[in-house]
Motif scaffolding. Structure first.
Motif, PDB file in Angstrom:
ATOM      1  N   ILE A  48       0.867  -1.180   0.000  1.00 44.39           N
ATOM      2  CA  ILE A  48       0.000   0.000   0.000  1.00 44.39           C
ATOM      3  C   ILE A  48       0.901   1.227   0.000  1.00 44.39           C
ATOM      4  CG2 ILE A  48      -1.804   1.261   1.258  1.00 44.39           C
ATOM      5  CD1 ILE A  48      -2.520  -1.385   2.627  1.00 44.39           C
ATOM      6  N   PHE A  49       0.428   2.322  -0.595  1.00 42.73           N
ATOM      7  CA  PHE A  49       1.220   3.544  -0.670  1.00 42.73           C
ATOM      8  C   PHE A  49       0.411   4.735  -0.166  1.00 42.73           C
ATOM      9  CE2 PHE A  49       2.593   0.558  -3.854  1.00 42.73           C
ATOM     10  CZ  PHE A  49       3.974   0.553  -3.722  1.00 42.73           C
ATOM     11  N   HIS A  50       1.118   5.696   0.391  1.00 41.35           N
ATOM     12  CA  HIS A  50       0.472   6.931   0.811  1.00 41.35           C
ATOM     13  C   HIS A  50       1.412   8.101   0.561  1.00 41.35           C
ATOM     14  CE1 HIS A  50       2.894   5.926   4.430  1.00 41.35           C
ATOM     15  NE2 HIS A  50       2.998   7.242   4.558  1.00 41.35           N
ATOM     16  N   ILE A  51       0.905   9.311   0.668  1.00 37.28           N
ATOM     17  CA  ILE A  51       1.706  10.511   0.456  1.00 37.28           C
ATOM     18  C   ILE A  51       2.129  11.104   1.786  1.00 37.28           C
ATOM     19  CG2 ILE A  51       1.588  12.925  -0.312  1.00 37.28           C
ATOM     20  CD1 ILE A  51       0.111  11.992  -2.766  1.00 37.28           C
ATOM     21  N   ASN A  52       3.411  11.365   1.915  1.00 37.86           N
ATOM     22  CA  ASN A  52       3.962  12.084   3.064  1.00 37.86           C
ATOM     23  C   ASN A  52       4.616  13.349   2.510  1.00 37.86           C
ATOM     24  OD1 ASN A  52       5.448  13.180   5.153  1.00 37.86           O
ATOM     25  ND2 ASN A  52       6.268  11.226   5.859  1.00 37.86           N
ATOM     26  N   PRO A  53       3.924  14.485   2.560  1.00 36.22           N
ATOM     27  CA  PRO A  53       4.433  15.703   1.912  1.00 36.22           C
ATOM     28  C   PRO A  53       5.642  16.312   2.602  1.00 36.22           C
ATOM     29  CG  PRO A  53       2.453  16.190   3.156  1.00 36.22           C
ATOM     30  CD  PRO A  53       2.617  14.702   3.214  1.00 36.22           C
ATOM     31  N   THR A  54       6.006  15.803   3.789  1.00 33.58           N
ATOM     32  CA  THR A  54       7.125  16.390   4.528  1.00 33.58           C
ATOM     33  C   THR A  54       8.476  15.771   4.170  1.00 33.58           C
ATOM     34  OG1 THR A  54       6.916  14.848   6.397  1.00 33.58           O
ATOM     35  CG2 THR A  54       5.577  16.862   6.452  1.00 33.58           C
ATOM     36  N   LEU A  55       8.482  14.680   3.397  1.00 33.61           N
ATOM     37  CA  LEU A  55       9.741  14.025   3.068  1.00 33.61           C
ATOM     38  C   LEU A  55      10.484  14.795   1.969  1.00 33.61           C
ATOM     39  CD1 LEU A  55       8.673  10.274   3.053  1.00 33.61           C
ATOM     40  CD2 LEU A  55       9.998  11.476   4.795  1.00 33.61           C
ATOM     41  N   PRO A  56      11.800  14.710   1.946  1.00 33.73           N
ATOM     42  CA  PRO A  56      12.584  15.452   0.951  1.00 33.73           C
ATOM     43  C   PRO A  56      12.486  14.834  -0.441  1.00 33.73           C
ATOM     44  CG  PRO A  56      14.034  14.075   2.271  1.00 33.73           C
ATOM     45  CD  PRO A  56      12.665  13.970   2.898  1.00 33.73           C
ATOM     46  N   GLU A  57      12.870  15.622  -1.429  1.00 35.45           N
ATOM     47  CA  GLU A  57      12.915  15.131  -2.794  1.00 35.45           C
ATOM     48  C   GLU A  57      14.057  14.130  -2.968  1.00 35.45           C
ATOM     49  OE1 GLU A  57      13.224  18.432  -5.443  1.00 35.45           O
ATOM     50  OE2 GLU A  57      11.293  19.309  -4.831  1.00 35.45           O
ATOM     51  N   VAL A  58      13.924  13.276  -3.972  1.00 40.44           N
ATOM     52  CA  VAL A  58      14.969  12.315  -4.332  1.00 40.44           C
ATOM     53  C   VAL A  58      15.316  12.537  -5.793  1.00 40.44           C
ATOM     54  CG1 VAL A  58      15.608   9.894  -4.541  1.00 40.44           C
ATOM     55  CG2 VAL A  58      14.120  10.628  -2.654  1.00 40.44           C
ATOM     56  N   PRO A  59      16.502  13.077  -6.107  1.00 42.76           N
ATOM     57  CA  PRO A  59      16.858  13.304  -7.513  1.00 42.76           C
ATOM     58  C   PRO A  59      17.127  11.993  -8.229  1.00 42.76           C
ATOM     59  CG  PRO A  59      18.724  13.793  -6.093  1.00 42.76           C
ATOM     60  CD  PRO A  59      17.564  13.499  -5.176  1.00 42.76           C
ATOM     61  N   ASN A  60      16.910  11.987  -9.522  1.00 42.03           N
ATOM     62  CA  ASN A  60      17.195  10.768 -10.289  1.00 42.03           C
ATOM     63  C   ASN A  60      18.557  10.825 -10.968  1.00 42.03           C
ATOM     64  OD1 ASN A  60      16.174  12.771 -12.070  1.00 42.03           O
ATOM     65  ND2 ASN A  60      15.788  11.226 -13.622  1.00 42.03           N
ATOM     66  N   ASN A  61      19.228  11.955 -10.905  1.00 38.61           N
ATOM     67  CA  ASN A  61      20.573  12.080 -11.450  1.00 38.61           C
ATOM     68  C   ASN A  61      21.589  11.962 -10.325  1.00 38.61           C
ATOM     69  OD1 ASN A  61      20.208  12.696 -14.357  1.00 38.61           O
ATOM     70  ND2 ASN A  61      19.002  14.385 -13.523  1.00 38.61           N
ATOM     71  N   ARG A  62      22.422  10.940 -10.378  1.00 33.30           N
ATOM     72  CA  ARG A  62      23.438  10.713  -9.349  1.00 33.30           C
ATOM     73  C   ARG A  62      24.810  10.816 -10.018  1.00 33.30           C
ATOM     74  NH1 ARG A  62      19.398   6.485  -7.702  1.00 33.30           N
ATOM     75  NH2 ARG A  62      17.635   7.821  -7.222  1.00 33.30           N
TER      76      ARG A  62
END
Length: 590
Positions: free
Chosen positions: A441-455
């Motif tokens: 199951i998935f939910h939204i947590n708007p307080t978490l930081p972004e995760v870039p896809n370019n490493r």
């Protein structure tokens, strides 16, 4: 009677699964699914799967967009789904271009820039052979009852190329008999799993290609239902799943999405083969999600951030006009010029080809190519072959309706999703049949930081031999062989953190391997003669440069690679490369 095989029943989505964690028992739900996409490097995938996008919007409504990947050589009669749900959803055609753009825009990329220590003598402006150029890849309800414990057919509908029936109630024997009677060939292993869903009160959505449809007409499908969560139950999938099956989930909404009842894993970046652009990506993910506390039921986040990362190019055009096609009436000779003016057909040097994935089967249905001609020849000059046109197949009104339903409206809706919702998350895992005992199951947590896809990392080639590789997190790895990533010792963990996602605030850390990773990395560097100081590589020999390294003492080139689903693409994060280089230079000036 033609049979439709159900040996790979890719059951699909859901609002709030009928589990102990269920938060919305009346929300519509669908269950199961296989989601196939490669990681950063091209790798074999099971083509009989699907990607899923969940749209978590307002008013307690969830949309599920399902893309089916299929073998183009497969028989259309062997294509079908059964989807357990807790309420009757609305159905519509989805956009294939939306999935293509999402996969391309959010695919994780791993790369590095290469710099060379100034060693004196001739050729200082060269990278010493290390600096290779970078490569950055709804309907009316029915009350039909089959009797004898059979289910009630509460909805029958044609949606694009698919025939859909929603079944309610009955016994498992009755459900299986209905599927048999209606051309679905069952896998015996499916019956006890379907029985579980039936006992939990689920309905079944049965989907198959229409009577005359071929596999090239397969398109994404959208299910819209009440709920505030997304769920991808996998119990049915295990009957035909392979080991370490790819599962990828996208969520569009107002913030970052995370798994509710599965764990979330941060991969140990030292296990990624950076020199070969994450060619071992799937292996790393598979072993990281199998780690202690993750137990095979976990996801990694490949991207989480602005939805503008996904291009809207090709999703929709203001030039698309179904009415212009309908207005052709009994004259098909102007169809190709009409579609060319809308950008749906491209013509060059007298040869014309469709510019949209779903247009070829429409042309084949309503304006088929006469025997002895190629599609390019015929569509390049339909008036030249007017006597060969199949007038029985031509139906301008029907073609216009299909064009609107399968291309124009899905494209318009796809474009609005990217423009109206600010955030998209892309999560990935691999999972084996014996691990498919719980539905994620998935939910939204708007307080978490972004995760870039370019490493992006930085490789600094040393005059004394070897290289110093700086990871995006600042860790420094000494490479005795500049063109080979270390395998490290067996104790080096595949995962850095295993977390339980929170509804608000930071995730709860269940297992933290950071200290272990840092200790083992330090041991590796020291064992190979790198002590973190100038000239520390290659057994501690002094650098031939004889001094500190400044900006003018290095040469630089970039290199990074990534591949999206089945289609290699390359990309580099220049800003990260420059930042990493600046940090390296400042550190060496001390």
């Amino acid at each position: 009677m033609t049979k439709t095989a159900l040996t790979s029943i890719p059951t699909v989505l859901a609002g709030a699964c009928a589990l102990a964690l269920s938060l919305a028992p009346n929300a519509a739900e669908a269950c199961g699914g296989t989601f196939c996409d490669t990681g950063p490097q091209s790798m074999p995938v099971d083509q009989t799967g699907e990607n899923i996008l969940f749209v978590m919007g307002d008013e307690n409504i969830v949309e599920a967009h399902i893309q089916i990947q299929y073998d183009p050589d497969a028989d259309a009669d062997k294509f079908a789904w059964v989807i357990p749900m807790t309420a009757v959803p609305e159905f519509e055609v989805g956009s294939e271009r939306l999935f293509q753009n999402m996969l391309a825009g959010t695919v994780p990329t791993y790369g590095y820039s290469t710099t060379q220590e100034s060693c004196g003598g001739e050729g200082d402006d060269e990278a010493g052979g290390w600096g290779d150029e970078g490569e950055s890849g709804t309907g009316d309800e029915s009350t039909e009852d089959s009797g004898g414990g059979g289910p009630t057919v509460v909805l029958e509908e044609i949606v694009g190329a698919f025939e859909i029936a929603v079944l309610e109630g009955g016994t498992i024997e009755g459900v299986m008999q209905w599927l048999e009677d209606n051309g679905y060939q069952q896998d015996p292993n499916a019956e006890p799993i379907l029985a579980e869903y039936l006992e939990e009160g689920h309905l079944f959505v049965a989907i198959k290609l229409g009577m005359n449809a071929e596999v090239d007409e397969i398109h994404p499908i959208v299910l819209r239902y009440q709920g505030d969560e997304t769920c991808v139950p996998l119990r049915l999938t295990r009957i035909a799943a392979v080991e370490d099956m790819d599962v990828r989930v996208f969520v569009i909404g107002d913030g970052r999405a995370v798994p509710t009842n599965y764990r979330h894993v941060l991969v140990n970046p030292l296990k990624i083969d950076w020199i070969n652009f994450a060619s071992n990506y799937k292996e790393v993910i598979s072993l990281a999600v199998d780690a202690f506390a993750a137990d095979g039921n976990a996801f990694v986040t490949e991207y989480a951030g602005p939805s503008g990362q996904v291009s809207i190019v090709g999703l929709h055009s203001a030039l698309w006009d179904a009415q212009a096609v309908a207005d052709l009436g009994d004259d098909p000779s102007e169809l190709i010029p009409t579609l060319e003016a809308q950008g749906l057909v491209e013509c060059f040097d007298g040869l014309c080809t469709p510019a949209h994935d779903l247009l070829p089967p429409m042309l084949d249905a309503y304006l088929p190519v006469p025997n002895g001609l190629t599609p390019e020849e015929f569509y390049g000059c339909v008036p030249c072959f007017v006597g060969l046109v199949d007038t029985d197949a031509w139906d301008a009104a029907a073609l216009a309706a299909d064009l609107d339903a399968r291309i124009i409206q899905p494209g318009l809706h796809a474009q609005s999703l990217i423009q109206d919702y600010p955030y998209i998350s892309r999560m990935y895992t691999t999972i084996s049949p014996n691990e498919m005992y719980e539905d994620p199951i998935f939910h939204i947590n708007p307080t978490l930081p972004e995760v870039p896809n370019n490493r992006q990392g930085t490789r600094f080639n040393l005059c004394a031999g070897g290289s110093l590789f700086t990871l995006p997190d600042g860790r420094e790895v000494y490479l005795p062989n500049s063109n080979q990533w270390p395998e490290f010792q067996d104790e080096m963990p595949w995962e850095e953190d295993v977390e339980q996602a929170a509804f608000m605030g930071p995730n709860q850390v269940l297992s933290d391997q950071t200290e272990v990773i840092d200790t083992l990395l330090a041991e590796w560097n020291e064992s190979n003669g790198w002590n973190g100081e100038e000239g520390g590589g290659s057994g501690g020999n002094e650098s031939e440069s004889g001094g500190d390294v400044g900006i003018d003492d290095v040469t630089e080139s970039g290199c990074s690679c990534s591949t999206e689903d089945d289609d290699p693409t390359r990309g580099a994060l220049g800003l990260a490369a420059l930042f990493g280089l600046g940090m390296l230079v400042r550190r060496r000036r001390r």
